[in-house]
Design a protein around this motif. Sequence first.
Motif, mmCIF file in Angstrom:
data_model
loop_
_atom_site.group_PDB
_atom_site.id
_atom_site.type_symbol
_atom_site.label_atom_id
_atom_site.label_comp_id
_atom_site.label_asym_id
_atom_site.label_seq_id
_atom_site.Cartn_x
_atom_site.Cartn_y
_atom_site.Cartn_z
ATOM 1 N N LEU A 12 0.809 -1.098 0.530
ATOM 2 C CA LEU A 12 0.124 0.014 0.205
ATOM 3 C C LEU A 12 0.841 1.642 -0.600
ATOM 4 O O LEU A 12 0.218 2.410 -0.505
ATOM 5 C CB LEU A 12 -1.103 0.064 1.380
ATOM 6 C CG LEU A 12 -1.873 -0.942 1.230
ATOM 7 C CD1 LEU A 12 -3.114 -0.983 2.096
ATOM 8 C CD2 LEU A 12 -3.406 -1.139 -0.188
ATOM 9 N N ALA A 13 2.092 1.396 0.674
ATOM 10 C CA ALA A 13 2.715 2.445 -0.120
ATOM 11 C C ALA A 13 3.126 3.052 -1.364
ATOM 12 O O ALA A 13 4.161 2.215 -1.174
ATOM 13 C CB ALA A 13 4.236 1.644 0.743
ATOM 14 N N PRO A 14 2.101 3.788 -1.126
ATOM 15 C CA PRO A 14 2.828 4.749 -2.606
ATOM 16 C C PRO A 14 4.635 4.711 -2.881
ATOM 17 O O PRO A 14 4.936 5.379 -2.213
ATOM 18 C CB PRO A 14 1.780 5.766 -2.541
ATOM 19 C CG PRO A 14 1.900 6.251 -1.024
ATOM 20 C CD PRO A 14 2.119 5.122 -0.643
ATOM 21 N N ASP A 15 4.896 4.433 -4.102
ATOM 22 C CA ASP A 15 6.184 5.033 -4.355
ATOM 23 C C ASP A 15 6.457 6.147 -5.331
ATOM 24 O O ASP A 15 7.750 6.880 -5.980
ATOM 25 C CB ASP A 15 6.928 4.145 -4.838
ATOM 26 C CG ASP A 15 6.054 3.031 -6.581
ATOM 27 O OD1 ASP A 15 5.221 4.273 -7.036
ATOM 28 O OD2 ASP A 15 6.758 2.187 -6.891
ATOM 29 N N GLY A 16 5.582 7.125 -5.446
ATOM 30 C CA GLY A 16 5.494 8.198 -6.073
ATOM 31 C C GLY A 16 5.786 8.180 -8.270
ATOM 32 O O GLY A 16 5.075 8.811 -8.733
ATOM 33 N N LYS A 17 4.823 6.254 -8.155
ATOM 34 C CA LYS A 17 5.249 6.608 -9.532
ATOM 35 C C LYS A 17 4.019 5.871 -10.526
ATOM 36 O O LYS A 17 3.380 4.815 -9.938
ATOM 37 C CB LYS A 17 6.464 4.878 -10.506
ATOM 38 C CG LYS A 17 7.667 5.511 -9.908
ATOM 39 C CD LYS A 17 8.514 4.118 -9.393
ATOM 40 C CE LYS A 17 10.588 4.576 -9.035
ATOM 41 N NZ LYS A 17 11.146 3.089 -9.955
ATOM 42 N N PRO A 18 3.841 6.396 -11.582
ATOM 43 C CA PRO A 18 2.474 6.286 -12.039
ATOM 44 C C PRO A 18 2.654 4.440 -12.742
ATOM 45 O O PRO A 18 3.533 3.966 -13.079
ATOM 46 C CB PRO A 18 2.086 7.113 -13.382
ATOM 47 C CG PRO A 18 3.970 7.298 -13.609
ATOM 48 C CD PRO A 18 4.715 7.539 -12.340
ATOM 49 N N LYS A 19 1.176 4.493 -12.305
ATOM 50 C CA LYS A 19 1.194 2.840 -12.305
ATOM 51 C C LYS A 19 -0.237 2.599 -13.436
ATOM 52 O O LYS A 19 -1.068 3.076 -13.753
ATOM 53 C CB LYS A 19 0.676 1.684 -10.915
ATOM 54 C CG LYS A 19 0.949 2.315 -9.966
ATOM 55 C CD LYS A 19 2.404 2.061 -10.227
ATOM 56 C CE LYS A 19 3.471 2.343 -8.689
ATOM 57 N NZ LYS A 19 5.030 1.391 -8.954
ATOM 58 N N LYS A 20 0.276 1.389 -14.007
ATOM 59 C CA LYS A 20 -0.593 0.966 -15.481
ATOM 60 C C LYS A 20 -1.802 0.828 -14.805
ATOM 61 O O LYS A 20 -2.852 1.097 -15.979
ATOM 62 C CB LYS A 20 0.131 0.046 -16.160
ATOM 63 C CG LYS A 20 -0.643 -0.281 -17.963
ATOM 64 C CD LYS A 20 0.306 -1.120 -18.410
ATOM 65 C CE LYS A 20 -0.834 -1.647 -19.981
ATOM 66 N NZ LYS A 20 0.193 -2.175 -20.874
ATOM 67 N N TYR A 21 -1.904 0.385 -14.260
ATOM 68 C CA TYR A 21 -3.150 -0.556 -13.396
ATOM 69 C C TYR A 21 -3.271 -0.289 -12.263
ATOM 70 O O TYR A 21 -3.205 -0.233 -10.963
ATOM 71 C CB TYR A 21 -3.146 -1.737 -13.542
ATOM 72 C CG TYR A 21 -2.775 -2.613 -14.934
ATOM 73 C CD1 TYR A 21 -3.426 -2.833 -15.989
ATOM 74 C CD2 TYR A 21 -1.506 -3.265 -15.035
ATOM 75 C CE1 TYR A 21 -2.859 -3.632 -16.804
ATOM 76 C CE2 TYR A 21 -0.650 -3.769 -16.022
ATOM 77 C CZ TYR A 21 -2.176 -3.807 -17.149
ATOM 78 O OH TYR A 21 -1.426 -4.561 -18.488
#
Length: 329
Positions: A171-180
Amino acid sequence: MGKKILFLALLLSPAALPAGGRPVKAEKLLPAAIPTDRPAQAGLTAGLRAKVRTLGLNGLKIKGEKVSRALLLLPRDRAQAGVINFEIEAGTRAGVYQCEALGRGLTSLEPHEGWKSGLIAGVTIYYAPQDQGDGATVPGVYDLRNISPETYELALIAKPDDEDMVPAAVLAPDGKPKKYFSGIWGNWYPRAAAVMPVDLVWAEGWQAGTQGAGVPFFERRGKPSSPASAARQAAQLAHNPRYYFGPYGRSGFAVHTDHWDDAAKLADPKYAARPEGKDFRYRDTSGCVKLRPACLALLNEFISEQAALGRRAQLEARETPLLDAPAGK
């Protein structure tokens, strides 16, 4: 006559044709029995390996693509368990696998209008049919993707009141956009197994020759029930504007597991009288496909391996009365 026709349909399905062109005989994939009072993957796999060396479902050329498929065989009576079959090609766990699987919808001990009925050890249960939201798993072809935080933005739908099992790294966001994007439930993550749920996406345009052919496909977008639900829906549509299209207007399927194999949960007096830990068939599925944790870990490996080989990983779900249990069982 009906059984012969069903066998012929399984024999001729594109998903039952191995790379060499010789069809896998459907009867070889059907176990004599599916134990539900204990994990059955080891025994079911041993029985399958005694009969077949390969399923012939990996590396098929379909619609101009290289495709590898898992094959899910479900009974008409979804109170009973079915089996999922797939093949890992390389590494220490190479080989064909078979595990018990559930494909039932919302379930109740009380009758509901239009719901199906079945028996678990003589107890009548009722479950939502395929054409209803959260109903029984719809036969047909689905694309498979591991719901990995590397490729998915994830949102926790609800937290069980007694457990918080979703790994922090998920659940921790890494700041990178995700495809899904995917909503997830905390009870999809067992304590003692490093597994990921699997996105189960109806493969529009791939249903010819399967039991999914002719199934109505349309959008049925539900009204958000809360601000959190509205935010999830907006994020889902931002990643995929057609997310809410599906068979009978259904969407949001997954292959996942639960906590009922966790030793700590089974030892908790609060759950001692519950039947889910004693009989796999009692576990809730709400329209998804449910596996035990060890089987899901193997399916994760199958999907990762096929993706690394540049192949499209799919699941074909089929319904067969040959897996229906005798009355009262």
